[in-house]
Design a protein around this motif. Structure first.
Motif, mmCIF file in Angstrom:
data_model
loop_
_atom_site.group_PDB
_atom_site.id
_atom_site.type_symbol
_atom_site.label_atom_id
_atom_site.label_comp_id
_atom_site.label_asym_id
_atom_site.label_seq_id
_atom_site.Cartn_x
_atom_site.Cartn_y
_atom_site.Cartn_z
ATOM 1 N N UNK A 110 -9.256 -5.085 7.545
ATOM 2 C CA UNK A 110 -9.540 -3.780 6.963
ATOM 3 C C UNK A 110 -9.878 -2.676 7.924
ATOM 4 N N UNK A 111 -9.725 -2.905 9.222
ATOM 5 C CA UNK A 111 -10.083 -1.875 10.201
ATOM 6 C C UNK A 111 -8.908 -0.989 10.604
ATOM 7 N N UNK A 112 -7.705 -1.318 10.110
ATOM 8 C CA UNK A 112 -6.522 -0.506 10.396
ATOM 9 C C UNK A 112 -5.758 -0.299 9.101
ATOM 10 N N UNK A 113 -5.556 0.946 8.739
ATOM 11 C CA UNK A 113 -4.861 1.268 7.486
ATOM 12 C C UNK A 113 -3.837 2.368 7.707
ATOM 13 N N UNK A 114 -2.975 2.548 6.753
ATOM 14 C CA UNK A 114 -1.960 3.590 6.831
ATOM 15 C C UNK A 114 -2.588 4.972 6.698
ATOM 16 N N UNK A 115 -1.992 5.937 7.347
ATOM 17 C CA UNK A 115 -2.415 7.328 7.211
ATOM 18 C C UNK A 115 -1.241 8.117 6.661
ATOM 19 N N UNK A 118 -1.884 -8.212 17.292
ATOM 20 C CA UNK A 118 -3.225 -7.623 17.399
ATOM 21 C C UNK A 118 -3.497 -6.670 16.247
ATOM 22 N N UNK A 119 -2.515 -5.838 15.910
ATOM 23 C CA UNK A 119 -2.699 -4.877 14.820
ATOM 24 C C UNK A 119 -2.767 -5.564 13.463
ATOM 25 N N UNK A 120 -2.041 -6.663 13.317
ATOM 26 C CA UNK A 120 -2.073 -7.397 12.050
ATOM 27 C C UNK A 120 -3.474 -7.912 11.754
ATOM 28 N N UNK A 121 -4.155 -8.395 12.791
ATOM 29 C CA UNK A 121 -5.525 -8.873 12.603
ATOM 30 C C UNK A 121 -6.417 -7.743 12.104
ATOM 31 N N UNK A 122 -6.196 -6.545 12.632
ATOM 32 C CA UNK A 122 -6.995 -5.393 12.200
ATOM 33 C C UNK A 122 -6.663 -4.995 10.760
ATOM 34 N N UNK A 151 9.601 0.686 7.246
ATOM 35 C CA UNK A 151 9.452 1.342 8.549
ATOM 36 C C UNK A 151 8.045 1.911 8.712
ATOM 37 N N UNK A 152 7.472 2.415 7.624
ATOM 38 C CA UNK A 152 6.104 2.943 7.671
ATOM 39 C C UNK A 152 5.132 1.845 8.077
ATOM 40 N N UNK A 153 5.276 0.670 7.480
ATOM 41 C CA UNK A 153 4.410 -0.459 7.824
ATOM 42 C C UNK A 153 4.627 -0.895 9.263
ATOM 43 N N UNK A 154 5.877 -0.990 9.676
ATOM 44 C CA UNK A 154 6.173 -1.466 11.021
ATOM 45 C C UNK A 154 5.699 -0.494 12.090
ATOM 46 N N UNK A 155 5.799 0.806 11.823
ATOM 47 C CA UNK A 155 5.357 1.794 12.803
ATOM 48 C C UNK A 155 3.871 1.622 13.112
ATOM 49 N N UNK A 175 0.838 -1.210 0.000
ATOM 50 C CA UNK A 175 0.000 0.000 0.000
ATOM 51 C C UNK A 175 0.871 1.258 0.000
ATOM 52 N N UNK A 176 1.913 1.235 0.809
ATOM 53 C CA UNK A 176 2.831 2.368 0.869
ATOM 54 C C UNK A 176 3.520 2.581 -0.475
ATOM 55 N N UNK A 177 3.936 1.500 -1.096
ATOM 56 C CA UNK A 177 4.618 1.604 -2.390
ATOM 57 C C UNK A 177 3.671 2.161 -3.454
#
Length: 255
Positions: A249-254, A241-245, A95-99, A11-13
């Motif tokens: 689809x309940x957690x995405x990059x901003x 926990x965040x990976x499940x989100x 790093x964006x994904x990991x953060x 997604x970042x790419x």
């Protein structure tokens, strides 16, 4: 966790204007502790001697091998500040994904949570424990007992390493060079040796000794690095926990 991380990286790419696809993640099936414990499968020994099925990257890590272009590498790793007019996240898309995955980790400083996750950190602790274990005199004693057992079977080897590495079947640098014919594997001498080897490892408790010594060494390394391992555990809990989100689809990059 790897699937979620890959989704975020892709997604970042795309946000950076790069259509990038990572490989599908597979289950990890490698029995990595076999090496630490010095266990030899008697069924495999009777079938083909010391010949073992080759280990592929996806069996060991769940990640098939893949390649990237220079531009993809620069953006993934954050080696450039801008790409085609767009600002590259500090540390790149990894790093964006990991953060995002690290978000909410308890007892972890913002600086630690905001940087790229070091996947090799725990394996380095494992290596330290292994190095410590191999210096333990109990392993040398187990090798001597194993050697005595092998001698009673008609085989003269100082250690398990020497049996596995017998030049009659073990490949050397010269054997891999151009023009050399590969050595025959699974021959009767190799199988006979491997069968006796597996039997002596079992009869002398060789693997049990290694398990005990390695476990003690690992606990010593854990004790020395308790604070850092607590941080890694907290990061892993948050990342799971965040990976499940991310996957639902309940957690995405901003941005």
């Amino acid at each position: 966790m790897i699937r979620a991380r890959f989704m975020l990286m892709e997604e970042c790419m795309r946000h950076m204007g790069i259509d990038f696809r990572l490989p599908a993640v597979e289950p990890v099936t490698d029995l990595r502790n076999v090496d630490l414990l010095g266990w030899l499968d008697p069924r495999q020994a009777a079938k083909s001697g010391y010949v073992q099925a080759g280990r592929s990257p996806d069996e060991m890590t769940g990640i098939p091998s893949y390649s990237v272009t220079d531009d993809e590498f620069y953006v993934l790793e954050g080696k450039v500040r801008r790409y085609h007019g767009r600002t590259v996240p500090p540390g790149g898309c990894m790093a964006k994904a990991d953060a995002l995955l690290n978000r909410g980790a308890r007892g972890v400083t913002p600086a630690d949570a905001g940087k790229r996750f070091d996947e090799d950190e725990v394996p380095r602790f494992v290596d330290s424990a292994t190095d410590l274990a191999y210096k333990d005199p109990r392993i040398a004693a187990a090798e001597r007992e194993w050697s005595d057992c092998m001698r009673s079977e008609g085989f003269d080897y100082r250690s398990t390493v020497h049996a596995v590495g017998d030049r009659r079947w073990a490949a050397t640098v010269n054997d891999d060079s151009i023009g050399h014919t590969p050595k025959p594997r699974g021959t009767k001498p190799e199988i006979d040796t491997a069968v006796a080897d597996a039997r002596c490892r079992a009869e002398t408790g060789y693997t049990d000794v290694r398990r005990e010594v390695v476990a003690e060494a690992e606990n010593r390394i854990i004790g020395r690095n308790r604070a850092r391992l607590d941080v890694i555990r907290s990061l892993n809990q948050a990342r799971l926990a965040n990976s499940a989100k991310v996957l639902d689809g309940t957690l995405t990059l901003s941005w």
